[in-house]
Design an enzyme around this catalytic site. Structure first.
Site, PDB file in Angstrom:
ATOM      1  N   ASP A 101       0.883  -1.177   0.000  1.00 48.07           N
ATOM      2  CA  ASP A 101       0.000   0.000   0.000  1.00 48.07           C
ATOM      3  C   ASP A 101       0.913   1.217   0.000  1.00 48.07           C
ATOM      4  OD1 ASP A 101      -2.762  -1.112   0.462  1.00 48.07           O
ATOM      5  OD2 ASP A 101      -1.776  -1.932   2.230  1.00 48.07           O
ATOM      6  N   ARG A 109       4.319   2.719   4.494  1.00 48.43           N
ATOM      7  CA  ARG A 109       4.676   1.478   5.191  1.00 48.43           C
ATOM      8  C   ARG A 109       6.134   1.429   5.652  1.00 48.43           C
ATOM      9  NH1 ARG A 109      -0.164   0.532   6.242  1.00 48.43           N
ATOM     10  NH2 ARG A 109      -1.498  -0.580   4.774  1.00 48.43           N
ATOM     11  N   HIS A 201     -12.101   1.237  -2.245  1.00 44.63           N
ATOM     12  CA  HIS A 201     -12.465  -0.093  -1.712  1.00 44.63           C
ATOM     13  C   HIS A 201     -13.879  -0.376  -2.189  1.00 44.63           C
ATOM     14  CE1 HIS A 201      -9.598   1.783   1.135  1.00 44.63           C
ATOM     15  NE2 HIS A 201      -9.137   0.566   1.341  1.00 44.63           N
ATOM     16  N   HIS A 213     -11.481  -2.212   9.935  1.00 42.92           N
ATOM     17  CA  HIS A 213     -10.406  -2.976  10.581  1.00 42.92           C
ATOM     18  C   HIS A 213     -10.956  -3.664  11.835  1.00 42.92           C
ATOM     19  CE1 HIS A 213      -8.053   0.115   8.356  1.00 42.92           C
ATOM     20  NE2 HIS A 213      -7.298  -0.921   8.103  1.00 42.92           N
ATOM     21  N   ASP A 286      -9.593  -6.869   0.302  1.00 36.99           N
ATOM     22  CA  ASP A 286      -8.913  -6.085   1.322  1.00 36.99           C
ATOM     23  C   ASP A 286      -8.345  -7.104   2.314  1.00 36.99           C
ATOM     24  OD1 ASP A 286      -7.998  -3.939   2.775  1.00 36.99           O
ATOM     25  OD2 ASP A 286      -9.941  -2.964   2.995  1.00 36.99           O
TER      26      ASP A 286
END
Length: 535
Positions: A101, A109, A201, A213, A286
């Site tokens: 990502d 990241r 998404h 999440h 995802d």
């Protein structure tokens, strides 16, 4: 790294289990121990894993969004990334697709790598697709240089819910046409250097206040409303051609009345995305470790099978790849496995046949400077007061995060106004100073970009700022997420300049604006609860 076979050769040579292994994209982490790295190498070697997705550390992974585990900083993370890519490619019998990502660059990241602005900042830039193209291109070049083939970006969700905890600043804004235009430019930039994309998404994560999440968001809108809004950027970009669509963990009753998350819904994946929108590329999930779906499928490998049965091609962040591969191999038809395998292998053929190398013509800092100039946004309720503040003996005040505040330091140096930092232990002292000043320039660096816990602000600090706003003439320069303004007690005469990022380049351009040498060209890409138009 082994040479990639043609699809025809691979189709003949690979067993059913190996073909299914090609559909799996486990998460790998730069901060893993040697033991954990060897386990991944073994998994790749023995189960013909097709792809990996890089994250920073297990502590920073999606389901640690609550922030319960400490994230360890790694000075050498970029070198470590390249080293691990090399090791994992050596372990693979068939070349791996390496993904990450990198919505705003590898820095999303990996520390000590180029960071570009968040999508919300790019959303503020008006009529300048060339700059957005350049961001997409530079991020892609950075990915390529590291050995990454697939940037799981951009976000094309329309950010039309201020309470959204997970998309927010990651979206280009709340206008579907502008989101589409920005996404087009970003995608063209990536494509120009041969890096794969994934729009996300699906079917649209913008209008929810639930963080997927941790729980399952429900998008409760009619089909017509969804088609006109959430689905619009996806449908238009699919017509233009994208490599992949990432499906979010969202329940959308109008599209699937069983309230299945989209991840495991054949009505959403096969009926809407494949049949209605005509998407023929790779459909990727995802992260399958996210609680919106993982808690619903406690038995190992059942979530992976359910996603595959719904029409998924790539199982990203599968926590149980061995069980998932076994379940899919045992219970799916050869034809269905071949469909997904072919799509994934075709992506590999495109990546591994592209040997062009291109060096960046512009540095990250130069590009960020241009982006800062074009995104800076004035939200002035009373521009006469702004001029009055600048000409007065104002108080040079800041609320800081961990970044160096060169903006306030330059004001001190050039204007002779001593820089005071507002902290819990200085509130009393600052309170005495404000009694002597009617006019205040406040450089505001929110600790967090995410809205959780008041963007990381201590309630006492927030209360103090709000008291200043109601009692004094305050000119705010905001170096952060503009949604912060919703927790300030702004009124129709409040004056704010949104700089969006705390990068040095954005602080430099903000100072140029403060001195009148830069005209603000940006426009707020979202609507705030306390929104007032630029005067």
């Amino acid at each position: 790294m082994h040479k990639l076979l043609s699809y025809k050769e691979a189709s003949r040579k690979l067993s059913q289990e190996q073909k299914v292994g090609q559909l799996f994209m486990p998460a790998v982490f730069i901060n893993d121990t040697e033991e954990e790295v060897r386990q991944i190498e073994d998994l790749i070697r023995t189960h013909a894993i097709g792809a990996v997705c890089f994250f920073h550390s297990r502590a920073s992974a999606a389901t640690n969004f609550e922030g319960k585990k400490k994230v360890v900083h790694n000075e050498h993370s970029y070198d470590r990334l390249k080293q691990l890519i090399s090791r994992y490619q050596k372990a693979a019998q068939f070349p791996l697709l390496v993904a990450i990502d990198a919505e705003w660059g590898l820095a999303m990241r990996i520390e000590n790598t180029n960071q570009y602005p968040y999508a919300i900042t790019l959303g503020a830039i008006q009529e300048n697709s060339e700059l957005i193209f350049e961001v997409g291109k530079q991020i892609a070049l950075d990915c390529k240089e590291a050995g990454i083939h697939w940037n799981l970006a951009p976000v094309v969700d329309i950010n039309n819910n201020p309470e959204n905890l997970v998309i927010g600043y990651r979206s280009f804004g709340d206008d579907k046409n502008k989101v589409l235009t920005k996404a087009e430019a970003y995608l063209k930039g990536m494509k120009s250097v041969g890096v794969l994309n994934a729009i996300k998404h699906f079917p649209g994560h913008g209008d929810t206040a639930t963080d997927s999440h941790l729980g399952l968001p429900v998008i409760d809108k009619s089909k017509e409303n969804l088609s006109d809004n959430e689905l619009y950027p996806f449908s238009q970009l699919i017509k233009q051609g994208v490599d992949a669509v990432m499906v979010g963990h969202l329940a959308v009753p109008a599209l699937d009345d069983s309230e299945n998350p989209a991840t495991t819904s054949s009505k959403i994946i096969t009926d809407v995305l494949r049949a209605n929108l005509g998407f023929e590329g790779v459909i990727i999930s995802d992260a399958l470790n996210m609680h919106a779906v993982s808690k619903k499928y406690p038995q190992k490998g059942t979530l992976e099978l359910a996603a595959f049965n719904a029409g998924m091609d790539v199982m990203c962040f599968s926590e149980y790849p061995v069980e998932g591969i076994h379940n899919i191999s045992q219970s799916s038809s050869e034809e269905r496995i071949e469909e997904s395998f072919k799509r994934v292998w075709r992506l590999k053929e495109r990546v591994f046949s592209n040997t062009d190398s291109e060096k960046s013509a512009i540095s990250a800092s130069e590009l960020n400077k241009k982006l800062a100039k074009h995104s800076l946004t004035e939200l002035y309720g009373n521009s006469l007061v702004v001029q009055q503040i600048k000409k007065s003996n104002f108080l040079n005040l800041s609320v800081n995060n961990q970044k160096e505040n060169s903006f306030s330091a330059t004001i001190e140096k050039q204007y002779g106004q001593h820089h005071h930092q507002l902290e819990l232990n200085s509130i009393h002292e600052i309170g005495n100073l404000t009694a002597e000043h009617e006019n205040i320039v406040l450089a505001f660096f929110p600790p967090f970009v995410k809205p959780k816990n008041l963007f990381g602000l201590q309630p006492e600090i927030l209360d103090f700022i709000n008291e200043l706003i109601t009692q004094k003439n305050v000119l705010i320069y905001l170096f952060g997420n503009p949604y912060v303004l919703d927790i300030l007690k702004l009124n129709s005469s409040s004056n704010v300049v949104v700089a969006y990022q705390d990068f040095p380049e954005f602080q430099t351009e903000a100072y140029q604006h403060f001195t009148g040498q830069l005209v603000a060209k940006g426009e707020l890409p979202i609507k705030l609860k306390n929104h007032h138009e630029k005067v």
